[in-house]
Design a protein around this motif. Structure first.
Motif, mmCIF file in Angstrom:
data_model
loop_
_atom_site.group_PDB
_atom_site.id
_atom_site.type_symbol
_atom_site.label_atom_id
_atom_site.label_comp_id
_atom_site.label_asym_id
_atom_site.label_seq_id
_atom_site.Cartn_x
_atom_site.Cartn_y
_atom_site.Cartn_z
ATOM 1 N N ASP A 125 -56.927 -34.460 -31.092
ATOM 2 C CA ASP A 125 -56.308 -34.833 -32.381
ATOM 3 C C ASP A 125 -55.632 -36.195 -32.213
ATOM 4 O OD1 ASP A 125 -54.445 -34.875 -34.723
ATOM 5 O OD2 ASP A 125 -55.320 -32.908 -35.087
ATOM 6 N N GLU A 159 -55.419 -30.003 -29.983
ATOM 7 C CA GLU A 159 -54.655 -29.203 -30.937
ATOM 8 C C GLU A 159 -54.940 -27.713 -30.837
ATOM 9 O OE1 GLU A 159 -55.494 -29.910 -35.063
ATOM 10 O OE2 GLU A 159 -53.583 -29.063 -35.683
ATOM 11 N N CYS A 251 -50.656 -31.448 -32.890
ATOM 12 C CA CYS A 251 -51.495 -32.049 -33.936
ATOM 13 C C CYS A 251 -51.454 -33.567 -33.831
ATOM 14 C CB CYS A 251 -51.036 -31.538 -35.292
ATOM 15 S SG CYS A 251 -52.124 -32.025 -36.621
ATOM 16 N N GLU A 266 -47.695 -28.063 -34.329
ATOM 17 C CA GLU A 266 -47.940 -27.741 -35.744
ATOM 18 C C GLU A 266 -48.197 -26.232 -35.942
ATOM 19 O OE1 GLU A 266 -51.564 -28.978 -37.516
ATOM 20 O OE2 GLU A 266 -50.747 -29.209 -39.511
ATOM 21 N N GLU A 349 -46.454 -32.227 -38.327
ATOM 22 C CA GLU A 349 -47.780 -32.846 -38.304
ATOM 23 C C GLU A 349 -47.781 -34.075 -37.402
ATOM 24 O OE1 GLU A 349 -50.726 -32.196 -39.668
ATOM 25 O OE2 GLU A 349 -51.711 -34.104 -39.227
ATOM 26 N N ASP A 368 -46.650 -29.492 -42.313
ATOM 27 C CA ASP A 368 -47.944 -29.216 -42.939
ATOM 28 C C ASP A 368 -48.133 -27.746 -43.277
ATOM 29 O OD1 ASP A 368 -50.446 -28.983 -43.861
ATOM 30 O OD2 ASP A 368 -51.462 -29.750 -42.085
ATOM 31 N N ARG A 453 -48.633 -29.888 -48.874
ATOM 32 C CA ARG A 453 -49.066 -29.936 -47.467
ATOM 33 C C ARG A 453 -48.920 -31.329 -46.880
ATOM 34 N NH1 ARG A 453 -54.547 -27.627 -45.700
ATOM 35 N NH2 ARG A 453 -53.719 -28.541 -43.791
ATOM 36 N N GLU A 455 -49.028 -34.128 -44.433
ATOM 37 C CA GLU A 455 -49.661 -34.340 -43.117
ATOM 38 C C GLU A 455 -49.030 -35.581 -42.504
ATOM 39 O OE1 GLU A 455 -52.451 -32.590 -41.593
ATOM 40 O OE2 GLU A 455 -53.573 -31.735 -43.248
ATOM 41 N N ASP A 547 -55.748 -37.025 -44.214
ATOM 42 C CA ASP A 547 -54.974 -36.319 -43.187
ATOM 43 C C ASP A 547 -54.245 -37.352 -42.336
ATOM 44 O OD1 ASP A 547 -54.077 -34.809 -41.032
ATOM 45 O OD2 ASP A 547 -55.814 -33.534 -40.943
HETATM 46 FE FE1 FEO Z 1 -53.281 -30.406 -37.518
HETATM 47 FE FE2 FEO Z 1 -52.075 -30.677 -40.382
HETATM 48 O O1 FEO Z 1 -53.407 -31.021 -39.222
#
Ligand code: FEO
Ligand code: CA
Ligand code: CA
Length: 658
Positions: A125, A159, A251, A266, A349, A368, A453, A455, A547
């Motif tokens: 990630d 992640e 993340c 996360e 996030e 997130d 949400r 991010e 994202d």
């Molecule tokens: Fe791990 Fe919110 O993406």
């Protein structure tokens, strides 16, 4: 317009009169800006000049307004990756690649924890790049000052995993459920530090580097800050509340100017299981918060078979030890990762740092989950640019804030400080530690705005404006101006402007202005689903579900997506100017193989290399280890699809996007 807020952990709905309907506000702001830029070419108030270019063919000749020179790639969905013409996209590190001289090669049919702990982890990630000076005897300050773009430490989060994609099915048992597989699964999480070097224009891994390091779900970490040692962090295995085995669900993250990496824990919820009703009587606050984090009876992984602490009925406090920002020093392989509790516990996030010499440090982070919050931490002490060691514990003291977005385009950072209204012992917060452990409840109490949400949160290094991606929220009941869709399928991007002028913005101020930068989605969709972009955006320039972000050295925004594939188009990377006539004109640069999302965009300091993390290729309905939908990137029989870090360079060696 209705705004939903939480108080004391209970949802309440309050009526609030909006100044204007969101779409009108958004269009009025965009129109005003375009009038100032001389771009409005007529049309009704409901037709944006900015959408005039949508649907045109992709061609530099019809895109004169953007500073981004690359030719777009089309929307696709197939088994491999695609990059703009004139660029090279090379796989640098794949899940299972050895990171140490003598480490075993990747053996997909016989994975073990011992081997995986010496190999690159799964589902990369966040990517951070920290330079190494050409002189190997340099100290950390000299390494950082070198800004070397041809030798450095690549710091990569791993992640999560999808056990049914990672392992062959072991007889009648579920993939990932045998002791050997569980050990391999735990070792595939966490973080990698890898020395890399550009030789003859191509990036290579330095296998015998003393910096190479794996941090896994079992590596011992320390806990620091106001919640360290708190009774709610103590367990049978760790009565001190200061030593936690491992970090996982890492993340996105951030880099500090004192040469450390911040990795954000996360979705830690997926690793715990159990019935919250069983702990209701003994641990009512934990039962409440485990439900808020959506910890379910059956965890997604089988870790509790080896470690009972992952069963919340056995160890109700264990989840309190995850959901933190963890600081890692990649220049010191012996230094333990440190969980910095002053930054709060939630589904972090990212952790994006803004630091000026002699001033407190700011760290931005999103939580997130649907209807959760955007946070800012401000350190108590100032950043010492002259002696980097003095910043070692800078993130242990300071103030955490949650954001409130008002419908008139103003916003405010609300301090989560013990003793203030709503945050006292009578409100259920016995101390600052309680506020940090339950940062979501504290944000409820002060009336922060529940977001779609949140991010990534990233700051533009040129202007100082702050960009927030809101991936989607299909659960929103009531809209507000910052979350304008009742059923937000495609996400949006907010732009926050701290007080000041571009290049001199005050991130320490408690007020800011905000507006919608991009409303993602198909610009041809009807009603609220319709996407809105800068004028000149082509039929390939639109996207869904932003994202992660990165800024290049010129301050252009690069947007990675996670969930465009739900609309039948590969996830990938788009880029846009944030100012001038090309503002929010989005162009499509990179596309993932099917089933993958794109993470971790990261530029070298010279802007000539862009690292990308292609995560979970082939993760599609019905696919598993035995039945993959792509064999990217190896395309070899018997070799599964493998999450990989790619290095993107321009064929002529120049700056990306220049
Ligand atoms: Fe791990 Fe919110 O993406
Ligand atoms: Ca993400
Ligand atoms: Ca993601």
């Amino acid at each position: 317009m209705l705004t939903t807020v939480k108080k004391g952990g209970e949802r309440q709905t309050e009526g609030r009169e909006a100044g204007a309907h969101f779409v009108e506000v958004f269009e009025r702001r965009l129109k005003r800006r375009e009038v100032l830029q001389g771009l409005v070419v007529g049309g009704s108030a409901l037709v944006l000049a900015g959408l005039g270019g949508c649907g045109r063919r992709s061609d530099a000749a019809v895109e004169p307004v953007t500073s981004l020179t690359f030719r777009e790639i089309p929307h696709r969905l197939d088994e491999t990756h695609h990059v703009a013409p004139g660029y090279r996209a090379e796989v640098l590190l794949r899940w299972g690649d050895p990171l140490f001289a003598g480490a075993p090669p990747f053996a997909p049919l016989a994975q073990s924890g011992a081997a995986q702990a010496l190999q690159f982890g799964n589902n990369n990630d966040f990517i951070g790049y920290l330079p190494l000076a050409a002189d190997s005897g340099a100290d950390k300050a000299e390494h950082l000052a070198s800004a070397n773009s041809e030798r450095g430490l690549l710091c990569v989060n791993h992640e999560h995993t999808r056990p049914h994609h990672m392992f062959p099915k072991p007889g009648a048992a579920a993939p990932g459920s045998t002791p050997v597989q569980i050990e391999a699964d735990m070792a595939a999480h966490g973080h990698s530090v890898v020395e890399i070097e550009k030789r003859d224009g191509r990036w290579q891994v330095v296998l015998d580097s003393p910096y190479n390091r794996r941090i896994t779900a079992l590596t011992e970490t320390r806990v620091s800050g106001p919640a360290a040692g708190h009774p709610r962090l103590r367990t049978a295995a760790d009565p001190s509340g200061r030593k936690v085995p491992g970090t996982f669900a890492n993340c996105s993250g951030g880099i500090t100017p004192w040469g450390t990496v911040l990795t954000a824990e996360e979705n830690f919820r997926h690793y715990f299981g159990g019935d919250t009703r069983a702990i209701e009587a003994t641990h009512p606050r934990e039962a409440q918060m485990h439900r808020r984090f959506d910890i379910l009876q059956q965890s997604r992984h089988y870790w509790q078979r080896l470690e009972p602490r992952f069963n919340i009925e056995r160890e109700p406090l264990e989840p309190n030890r995850y959901g933190w920002v963890v600081e890692i020093d990649p220049y010191d392989p012996a230094a333990p990762p440190i969980k910095r509790t002053a930054l709060g516990r939630f589904q972090h996030e990212a952790a994006t740092v803004v630091a000026e010499p002699g001033a407190p440090v700011v760290v931005y982070s999103g939580d997130d989950s649907p209807d959760e919050y955007i946070f800012r931490f401000v350190s108590a002490a100032a950043f010492d640019a002259d002696n980097l060691e003095n910043n070692r514990d800078l993130l242990d003291a300071g103030t955490l804030y949650a954001a409130r977005f008002d419908d008139d385009g103003s916003g405010r950072w609300l301090p989560l400080r013990h003793g203030e209204p709503g945050l006292t012992a009578a409100d259920g917060f016995a101390s600052q530690a309680d506020i940090l452990i339950d940062a979501r409840l504290a944000a409820d109490a002060v009336g922060a705005t529940r977001m779609d949400r949140p991010e990534d949160v990233e700051t533009n290094p040129v202007t100082g404006r702050v960009y927030v991606s809101l991936t989607r929220n299909t659960e929103r009941a009531a809209t507000d101006a910052a979350n304008p869709r009742a059923r937000n399928l495609a996400g949006h991007i907010l732009e926050l402007s701290p007080p000041g002028t571009d290049g001199a913005r005050d991130h320490l101020a408690d007020e800011f202005r905000w507006e919608v930068f991009v409303l993602a989605g198909d610009p041809k969709a009807a009603g609220a689903d319709r996407g809105r972009y800068g004028a000149g955006t082509s039929e390939h320039g639109w996207f869904c579900n932003p994202d992660n972000f990165a800024f290049d050295p010129r301050g252009r925004l690069w947007i990675a997506t996670d969930g465009f594939v739900d609309f039948g188009v590969h996830d990938g990377l788009w880029a846009a100017d944030t100012g001038g006539p090309g503002r929010a004109l989005c162009k499509h640069f990179f596309g993932c193989p099917r089933g993958a999302e794109l993470c971790g965009p990261c530029f070298t300091p010279d802007g000539k290399t862009l690292f990308l993390a292609v995560q979970h290729p082939g993760d599609e309905e019905g696919a598993d280890f035995a039945n993959p939908t792509t064999l990217w990137p190896d395309f070899k029989p018997g070799m599964p699809p493998r999450a990989s870090v790619m290095a993107i360079t321009k064929e002529d060696g120049g700056e990306i996007g220049a």
